[in-house]
Every structure is written in structure tokens, then in C-alpha cells.
Scaffold this active site. Structure first.
Site, PDB file in Angstrom:
ATOM      1  N   PHE A   8       3.761   4.872 -13.335  1.00 48.95           N
ATOM      2  CA  PHE A   8       2.312   5.095 -13.353  1.00 48.95           C
ATOM      3  C   PHE A   8       1.814   5.968 -12.129  1.00 48.95           C
ATOM      4  CE2 PHE A   8       4.001   2.029 -10.417  1.00 48.95           C
ATOM      5  CZ  PHE A   8       3.157   2.090  -9.386  1.00 48.95           C
ATOM      6  N   ASP A  64       0.826  -1.079   0.204  1.00 43.45           N
ATOM      7  CA  ASP A  64       0.073   0.075   0.114  1.00 43.45           C
ATOM      8  C   ASP A  64       0.851   1.206  -0.135  1.00 43.45           C
ATOM      9  OD1 ASP A  64      -2.466   1.352   0.026  1.00 43.45           O
ATOM     10  OD2 ASP A  64      -2.458   1.518   1.929  1.00 43.45           O
TER      11      ASP A  64
HETATM   12  P1  ITT Z   1      -3.764  -2.015  -5.257  1.00 42.63           P
HETATM   13  O1  ITT Z   1      -4.417  -3.001  -5.860  1.00 42.63           O
HETATM   14  O2  ITT Z   1      -2.118  -2.825  -5.080  1.00 42.63           O
HETATM   15  O3  ITT Z   1      -4.102  -1.437  -4.049  1.00 42.63           O
HETATM   16  P2  ITT Z   1      -3.494   0.681  -6.309  1.00 42.63           P
HETATM   17  O4  ITT Z   1      -3.178   1.307  -7.556  1.00 42.63           O
HETATM   18  O5  ITT Z   1      -4.975   1.086  -5.543  1.00 42.63           O
HETATM   19  O6  ITT Z   1      -3.270  -0.959  -6.150  1.00 42.63           O
HETATM   20  P3  ITT Z   1      -2.278   2.156  -3.950  1.00 42.63           P
HETATM   21  O7  ITT Z   1      -3.508   2.147  -3.149  1.00 42.63           O
HETATM   22  O8  ITT Z   1      -1.147   1.553  -3.137  1.00 42.63           O
HETATM   23  O9  ITT Z   1      -2.404   1.062  -5.162  1.00 42.63           O
HETATM   24  O10 ITT Z   1      -1.823   3.631  -4.350  1.00 42.63           O
HETATM   25  C1  ITT Z   1      -2.416   4.391  -4.351  1.00 42.63           C
HETATM   26  C2  ITT Z   1      -2.306   5.414  -5.417  1.00 42.63           C
HETATM   27  O11 ITT Z   1      -0.967   5.995  -5.643  1.00 42.63           O
HETATM   28  C3  ITT Z   1      -2.707   4.728  -6.731  1.00 42.63           C
HETATM   29  O12 ITT Z   1      -3.341   5.838  -7.695  1.00 42.63           O
HETATM   30  C4  ITT Z   1      -1.337   4.404  -7.373  1.00 42.63           C
HETATM   31  O13 ITT Z   1      -1.338   4.696  -8.898  1.00 42.63           O
HETATM   32  C5  ITT Z   1      -0.331   5.665  -6.810  1.00 42.63           C
HETATM   33  N1  ITT Z   1       0.932   5.037  -6.567  1.00 42.63           N
HETATM   34  C6  ITT Z   1       1.319   3.999  -5.854  1.00 42.63           C
HETATM   35  N2  ITT Z   1       2.578   3.690  -6.034  1.00 42.63           N
HETATM   36  C7  ITT Z   1       3.110   4.558  -6.804  1.00 42.63           C
HETATM   37  C8  ITT Z   1       4.208   4.928  -7.644  1.00 42.63           C
HETATM   38  O14 ITT Z   1       5.425   4.127  -7.304  1.00 42.63           O
HETATM   39  N3  ITT Z   1       4.461   5.824  -8.227  1.00 42.63           N
HETATM   40  C9  ITT Z   1       3.463   6.740  -8.604  1.00 42.63           C
HETATM   41  N4  ITT Z   1       2.090   6.471  -8.178  1.00 42.63           N
HETATM   42  C10 ITT Z   1       2.009   5.450  -7.350  1.00 42.63           C
END
Ligand code: ITT
Length: 182
Positions: free
Chosen positions: A137, A63
Site C-alpha cells: 500500500f 506512525d
Molecule cells: P493511520 O490511521 O494508522 O494513521 P495512515 O495511512 O494515515 O494510517 P501513517 O500516517 O502512518 O498512516 O502513514 C503515512 C503515509 O505513509 C500514508 O499515506 C501511508 O499509506 C504511507 N505508509 C505508511 N507505511 C507504509 C508502508 O509500509 N509502505 C508504504 N507506504 C506506507
């Protein structure tokens, strides 16, 4: 080892990290419920316990969130919702003309074997004044890690993995997995 995520970008980053550490990685592509709680650690704990009830084999989850100082840590644990609603353009608009642009990207990895384990990583940086780059992303086009003029989206995957919040948490996880084998 299996990663549970709905986010292909995360999987690609972990795939490279696991490969470099000679560890196997598979993907279980699934959107699991994430409660809106006030810290990443709490969110990931709840999700971990939810998934332990339905998973048959060892797995981990990630997360992550972007914490912007001048917005008092927003969007933080709400990053996923804010990315879907405001997006990078919305964040840039919120920060229009703001001079203090410091931000931190954080990741908490949660892994369950016979007990839960957590590994936290972060990287400090700043919010760019416009979107730049096509790699990565999420918030990558607007986040520049400290000491770099490039956003994460202007870096290759291995350049991002050299300094990212995720790589930081993952290196602790890799050390844990190696120690467990001894
Ligand atoms: P999960 O299914 O793993 O939860 P998610 O995309 O919902 O996927 P998160 O809740 O961890 O993942 O991420 C919160 C937001 O932050 C989400 O919009 C991601 O695209 C963004 N995010 C997470 N890690 C990132 C990174 O390394 N660089 C840029 N954006 C990131």
C-alpha cells in the site's frame, strides 16, 4: 492486543507478525487526529495521549513516514497528507532526473499500558524511477529497500516483513511483550 489504525495494509502486516510470535491481535479501525508536527515521535506521542483518553483497553498505534534525502527529509511526518495530495506520481515527478534517490522509511510504534512505550524502526533504500508492483500500500510501489531490485510492492507480505521499517519496530515491540509476560 489491539491496533488502532484506519489503514488495512498496516493491520495485515501486523497480523502476520503477531501470528508468527503467537500473539493475538485485533483491529480497531479508526481515524484519529494526527497533528502536523516535525517528527514522527512527536506526532505519535500526541495521538497516543489523545487515544488513552478514549480507549478502555490496551492498544498501540503506528506512525510511519518516508524521508527522501535529496528533498531534505520530505515528506517525513507529512507523508499521509502528501500521499493523498501528490501521491506516488507526484513524488516521482518531483524527483524527475534526480540522481540521488536515497530515502529512509521510518515507523514509530506507540504503546500504552500504565506508561507510554515507543519502538522505532527504519529501513534504508532508494526511490525507484517508476511505480512497480501491486502488493502492499501507500508508497510501496516506489520504494526499494537497500540490497533489493524489487520495490516493496513487488514483494510478498512476508518478504516485506523480513526487512521493513514496520517489522523492525515490531520486533522490538514483540520482545517487550514477551519480557512483560515473565
Ligand atoms: P493511520 O490511521 O494508522 O494513521 P495512515 O495511512 O494515515 O494510517 P501513517 O500516517 O502512518 O498512516 O502513514 C503515512 C503515509 O505513509 C500514508 O499515506 C501511508 O499509506 C504511507 N505508509 C505508511 N507505511 C507504509 C508502508 O509500509 N509502505 C508504504 N507506504 C506506507
Amino acid at each position: 492486543m489491539m491496533l488502532v489504525t484506519s489503514n488495512d495494509g498496516k493491520y495485515e502486516e501486523y497480523r502476520e507478525i503477531f501470528r508468527e510470535n503467537n500473539e493475538e491481535l485485533s483491529l480497531f479501525k479508526k481515524k484519529y487526529p494526527e497533528e502536523q508536527l516535525d517528527s514522527l515521535r512527536k506526532v505519535v506521542e500526541r495521538s497516543l495521549y489523545y487515544l488513552t483518553g478514549i480507549m478502555q483497553e490496551e492498544f498501540f498505534i503506528d506512525d510511519s513516514g518516508l524521508f527522501i534525502e535529496s528533498l531534505n527529509g520530505f515528506p517525513g511526518p507529512y507523508s499521509s497528507y502528501v500521499f493523498k495530495t501528490l501521491g506516488n506520481d507526484g513524488i516521482l515527478k518531483l524527483m524527475d532526473k534526480m540522481e540521488r534517490r536515497n530515502a529512509t522509511f521510518q515507523t514509530v510504534i506507540a504503546f500504552y499500558d500504565s506508561s507510554p512505550h515507543f519502538f522505532a524502526g527504519e529501513v534504508k533504500g532508494t526511490i525507484a524511477t517508476s511505480k512497480r508492483g501491486d502488493n502492499g500500500f501507500g508508497f510501496d510501489p516506489i520504494f526499494m529497500p537497500s540490497g533489493s531490485y524489487l520495490t516493496f510492492a513487488e514483494m510478498s507480505r512476508s518478504e516485506k516483513n523480513a526487512s521493513s521499517h514496520r517489522a523492525n519496530a515490531a520486533s522490538q515491540f514483540m520482545a517487550f511483550l514477551k519480557k512483560r509476560k515473565l
